[in-house]
Enzyme design. Structure first.
Site, PDB file in Angstrom:
ATOM      1  N   HIS A 161      26.838  20.269  28.920  1.00 56.83           N
ATOM      2  CA  HIS A 161      27.294  20.405  30.307  1.00 56.83           C
ATOM      3  C   HIS A 161      26.815  19.181  31.075  1.00 56.83           C
ATOM      4  CE1 HIS A 161      28.399  21.863  34.164  1.00 56.83           C
ATOM      5  NE2 HIS A 161      27.144  22.028  34.568  1.00 56.83           N
ATOM      6  N   ASP A 205      29.710  26.415  35.537  1.00 61.13           N
ATOM      7  CA  ASP A 205      28.542  26.478  36.419  1.00 61.13           C
ATOM      8  C   ASP A 205      28.926  26.442  37.879  1.00 61.13           C
ATOM      9  OD1 ASP A 205      25.871  26.704  36.977  1.00 61.13           O
ATOM     10  OD2 ASP A 205      25.420  24.590  36.734  1.00 61.13           O
ATOM     11  N   ASP A 222      26.371  17.310  34.202  1.00 57.77           N
ATOM     12  CA  ASP A 222      26.252  17.067  35.636  1.00 57.77           C
ATOM     13  C   ASP A 222      26.168  15.561  35.822  1.00 57.77           C
ATOM     14  OD1 ASP A 222      25.995  19.860  36.582  1.00 57.77           O
ATOM     15  OD2 ASP A 222      24.180  19.809  35.356  1.00 57.77           O
ATOM     16  N   HIS A 224      29.675  20.155  41.494  1.00 55.50           N
ATOM     17  CA  HIS A 224      28.949  21.177  42.241  1.00 55.50           C
ATOM     18  C   HIS A 224      27.566  20.701  42.702  1.00 55.50           C
ATOM     19  CE1 HIS A 224      28.816  21.881  37.861  1.00 55.50           C
ATOM     20  NE2 HIS A 224      27.519  22.048  38.030  1.00 55.50           N
TER      21      HIS A 224
END
Length: 909
Positions: A15, A127, A17, A351
């Site tokens: 994941h 997420d 980010d 996010h």
């Protein structure tokens, strides 16, 4: 779960980010290493079958920016299906990015993935801090029938600890949008890291799988168990093949597969039971204790949300429709520039970025991206307006007059009335045409007081003209070198009445001797010290404490105590608001304010309301110790300090002729830390539900939270507005970039909108100080109070809130002949309870695209027409041509909460 033989599906991923607890480039370096390792592993280990690239194509861009020589190897594995990409450009926060930004994210992701001939058709929301209720409808229209997500359904606590009741017995369920669109939903019930770092050692593997299998089995409805082999920024597990072989040896009764989402989902679908739960609409973790929904990211670093609103609006509600109108007039549509501007903006939409929950350096870089995207959109809008205005006939309208024409554009979907401010050059003289002194002297001889504003009918328009003196400017012709000039410039403030939607109106500065003088309104005759404002809709009285009493003259309703402020301590973090235990909320109710008339004209009145408010300077010294000691925020004992600072709130309230709302602008220099500031609007409406603008819907939410909810605060997300109303009428409070509200359970259903939340740490999994999240310095907030009647009044207030997101745009033009009239509407439409979402040109087809959504759960009728000769078809959110509508037909029946897109192809093609 079925007792059939179990299959373990291990899906490798990381994941990613893009920026978070480290700035972008630090994460970027690690991304390059991850991708290099992945490609090398796939070439060396044929058993390493698959890797899911986190659902976002920007990873490909970021990697190839540094490693362009790896493109061929990367394309090979994508085309072979070993690396799964898309469908998004980035993994956005769905509630803090606009409806159209969510669609552009999908469109650009799909377009980028198409270059590799492969795209993962999976609604991937690993997420997101809550999920938009219209996601199933959007996905279905894009040909996607399955979504996977990590939040919003089951109760979760810190570090995703499970507690309380469940929305679904299983990790598999059906997810339904308000319109009835349904997808298979798969929850990461054990999070997206439940298969990370699988041991190769048999003893360790036996312990690992005993626990992991039990955890997965308790939620699975089929024998197919999902194990996500990775986590945030997780390096590739290079010995995974050996680890799976170990698992097969110690657990021969279970099938272990290095899988991918396509194969896993196909297996699950073939084995689903008939009794799956159906979950509806927004997924916001409401059946929880309320502490870990992360909704307070809507108020972290409010300045970022404001810049995002400004940039999104300039792209989708100004530049795109204006460029589409220019395209109808023959100017090429700049798809390449829009893609660049949208990508630059969306690099701020992950996010952890748009939520304001990263380290300070991340958010400093975001402000540069916002500015870059905005300037591109602004230039597209200017070029488009210039192209349109060059074809407007101004000579026949202002023939024989000493006129300086300028054109006002209304790019919203509704007729618009309001006060407009624009700069106009009465005369321009090229630099070099005379010596400098002569040039300036000639311009100074012009008397701006000789001019007034007229509309295309030659009627005077209420206006104020401010002399800006002699100014410098320049033109950039397409066929020659830059052309500098000096000009005599004025700032024109005037009242524009009912400017056509998706169109324009031409005005002109004309010498007053050539036109009848404008007449004043009753509002101008009021005493300057009355503290009262009135128009045809509202009567406003300002109280000694700065609150407003507003009477809606249409129905006699009186709204009292409007516009007070409250202030509390905040010992939470960028994710979560936490008021100190036992603290009493401070308010400005009853505190005298300094009130003075700012301006009174024929068309608007405004007052300045100043509060000099002593508030605590920050939290006491315990908060610093608790943060450094990694004390969970729920266990913190810090209070607010006894030291105070002055918070000077300067609020300008304005009432305009022709508009049934009060406009507020609050400015302040924040010098306090660890606190939250809100503005309060008691609705005094008895209602159990509220309505909040969300993604392609006006979401209806309960005011009273669930019985599981223990958090004293029930703050939630909004886009353009929040509304509390009954059948007789109510209140809409609109905002520009203020994404957090709460309807207080105070007996008055007070709408509280957060203006500032100042905290000093990131929060989450470590200790990350974020001093810039204290938002020290100058702040400015805009919002509106819109009372409305029953019936159609609620939707009319929503339309006003949508309009007020969009700036008026104007451009000066010349006295000239032209094919376009002085006032014009490019697209006409009608439809009760429908909101226009976009007007643009599709990149894939070059067709005109129009999109609306139904704001209610009732069916509607839509009709529309365009100024160009167009044959229409019904499209979808990814702008695919559908079945042609009957010749000459521009009507559709719209279902409840439906998102409807139509495309128009020129009949000449």
């Amino acid at each position: 779960m079925s007792e059939s033989a179990k299959t373990v599906h291990v899906i490798s991923h990381s994941h990613w980010d893009r920026e978070w607890y480290m700035p972008y480039e630090k994460h970027h370096v690690r991304l390059i290493e991850l991708m290099d390792t992945l490609l090398g592993l796939m070439e060396a280990d044929p058993e390493f079958r698959s890797f899911h690239l986190d659902g976002q194509t920007i990873i490909l861009e970021d990697y190839l920016q540094v490693r362009p020589e790896m493109r061929g190897r990367l394309e090979h594995f994508v085309r072979n299906g070993q690396i799964q990409i898309g469908p998004w450009y980035i993994l956005q926060d769905e509630f803090l990015t606009s409806s159209e930004a969510n669609i552009r994210n999908l469109l650009i992701g799909l377009q980028d993935a198409s270059a590799y001939d492969k795209v993962s058709k999976l609604g991937y929301f690993p997420d997101s801090f809550g999920n938009m209720g219209q996601a199933p409808q959007i996905l279905r229209q894009a040909g996607i029938d399955t979504a996977v997500f990590g939040r919003g359904v089951k109760p979760t606590g810190f570090n995703n600890e499970i507690s309380g009741s469940y929305s679904s017995m299983f990790s598999e369920m059906y997810w339904e949008s308000p319109d009835g669109s349904k997808v298979l939903g798969i929850l990461f019930a054990n999070w997206y890291h439940n298969g990370m770092e699988i041991p190769t050692d048999p003893k360790q593997a036996a312990l690992y799988w005993k626990t992991k299998l039990q955890d997965a089995e308790q939620f699975a409805s089929t024998p197919h168990l999902l194990f996500m082999n990775g986590c945030d920024h997780q390096p590739v597990q290079t010995d995974l093949s050996a680890a799976l072989n170990t698992a097969r040896e110690i657990l021969p009764e279970i099938t272990f597969v290095h899988s991918n989402f396509d194969d896993y989902i196909a297996s699950v679908k073939a084995a689903l039971p008939e009794d799956l739960a159906v979950i509806h609409g927004e997924l916001r973790s409401q059946q929880t204790n309320g502490w870990f929904t992360l909704a307070n990211t809507a108020s972290a670093r409010v300045y970022i949300k404001q810049e995002n609103q400004r940039g999104q609006t300039m792209l989708e509600k100004v530049a795109e429709p204006l460029a589409a109108f220019a395209a109808l007039a023959g100017k090429p549509y700049p798809h390449h520039l829009f893609t660049y501007a949208w990508k630059t903006l969306m690099q701020n939409h992950p996010h952890d970025s748009i939520c304001g929950c990263s380290v300070d350096e991340v958010h400093r870089e975001m402000m540069t991206r916002f500015a870059k995207s905005f300037r591109v959109a602004e230039e597209i809008a200017l070029e488009s307006m210039t192209a349109i205005t060059s074809s407007i006939d101004t000579e026949s309208v202002y023939e024989g007059q000493d006129a300086v024409p300028f054109v006002l554009f209304n790019s919203t979907g509704w007729k618009r009335t309001g006060v407009v401010v624009t700069d106009v050059d009465i005369q321009r003289l090229p630099i070099g045409s005379q010596d400098r002194e002569s040039l300036i002297s000639k311009l100074k001889q012009i008397n701006p007081g000789d001019y007034t504003v007229v509309d295309p009918k030659g009627q005077a328009v209420p206006a104020a003209i401010e002399d800006l003196g002699v100014t410098f400017g320049y033109d950039l012709p397409k066929d020659k070198f830059r052309q500098p000039y000096m000009a005599r410039t004025v700032r024109v403030t005037f009242h524009a009445d009912a400017v056509p939607p998706l169109g324009y109106r031409t005005y002109a500065l004309v010498r007053q001797a050539e036109v009848e003088a404008s007449t004043g309104s009753n509002a101008a005759d009021q005493a300057h010290d009355s503290r009262e404002m009135e128009n045809e809709f509202l009567a406003v009285r300002i109280q000694n404490d700065g609150t407003l009493h507003v009477t809606d003259k249409r129905n006699g309703r009186v709204y009292q105590d409007l516009g007070a402020f409250d202030n509390t301590g905040d010992i939470g973090n960028e994710y979560i608001y936490k008021q100190p235990e036992g603290e009493q909320t401070l308010t400005t109710f009853g505190h005298p304010a300094v009130i003075s008339l700012h301006e009174k004209t024929d068309f608007h009145t405004s007052y300045d309301i100043i509060h000099e408010w002593e508030i605590p300077a920050g939290a006491d010294e315990r908060l610093v110790e608790e943060i450094a000691g990694f004390v969970p925020f729920l266990e913190r004992q810090a209070q607010r300090s006894e030291e105070t600072v002055t918070l000077r709130l300067n609020t300008r309230v304005t009432l305009e002729q022709g508009n049934p709302f009060v406009r507020f602008n609050t400015r302040f220099n924040n010098q306090a830390m660890d606190h939250r500031l809100r503005v309060l609007f008691p609705s005094d409406v008895e209602a159990s539900v509220l309505r909040a603008d969300s993604i392609f819907e006006v979401a209806q939410r309960d005011i009273q939270p669930s019985v599981e909810w223990v958090n004293p605060s029930n703050a939630q997300h909004q886009q353009a507005f929040v509304n509390v109303s009954d059948e007789e009428g109510g209140v809409t409070v609109a905002n520009l970039g203020l994404n957090e509200y709460e309807v207080l359970r105070d007996g008055r259903n007070t709408i509280a909108v957060t203006l500032l939340r100042a905290v000093g740490e990131l929060g989450d999994w470590g200790v990350f100080p974020t001093p810039e999240a204290q938002c020290i310095g100058e702040q400015s907030c805009e919002y509106l109070f819109i009372p409305h009647e029953g019936g159609d009044g609620r939707m009319e207030s929503f339309a006003m809130a949508y309009q007020e997101q969009v700036p008026w745009m104007s451009v000066q033009t010349a006295m000239q002949p032209g094919a376009l009239p002085a006032e014009y509407q490019f697209v006409e439409w009608s439809g009760a309870n429908l909101a226009l979402s976009t007007v643009k040109i599709a990149k894939s087809t070059g067709d005109l695209i129009l999109r609306w959504f139904n704001t209610t759960n009732e069916s509607a009728e839509l009709s529309w027409s365009s100024s160009s000769e167009v044959r229409w078809y019904k499209s979808n959110v990814i702008e695919e041509p559908g079945e042609l509508l009957p010749e000459g037909s521009c009507k559709l029946s719209i279902g409840r909460a439906e998102i409807v897109t139509v495309g128009g192809v020129s009949k000449d093609e």
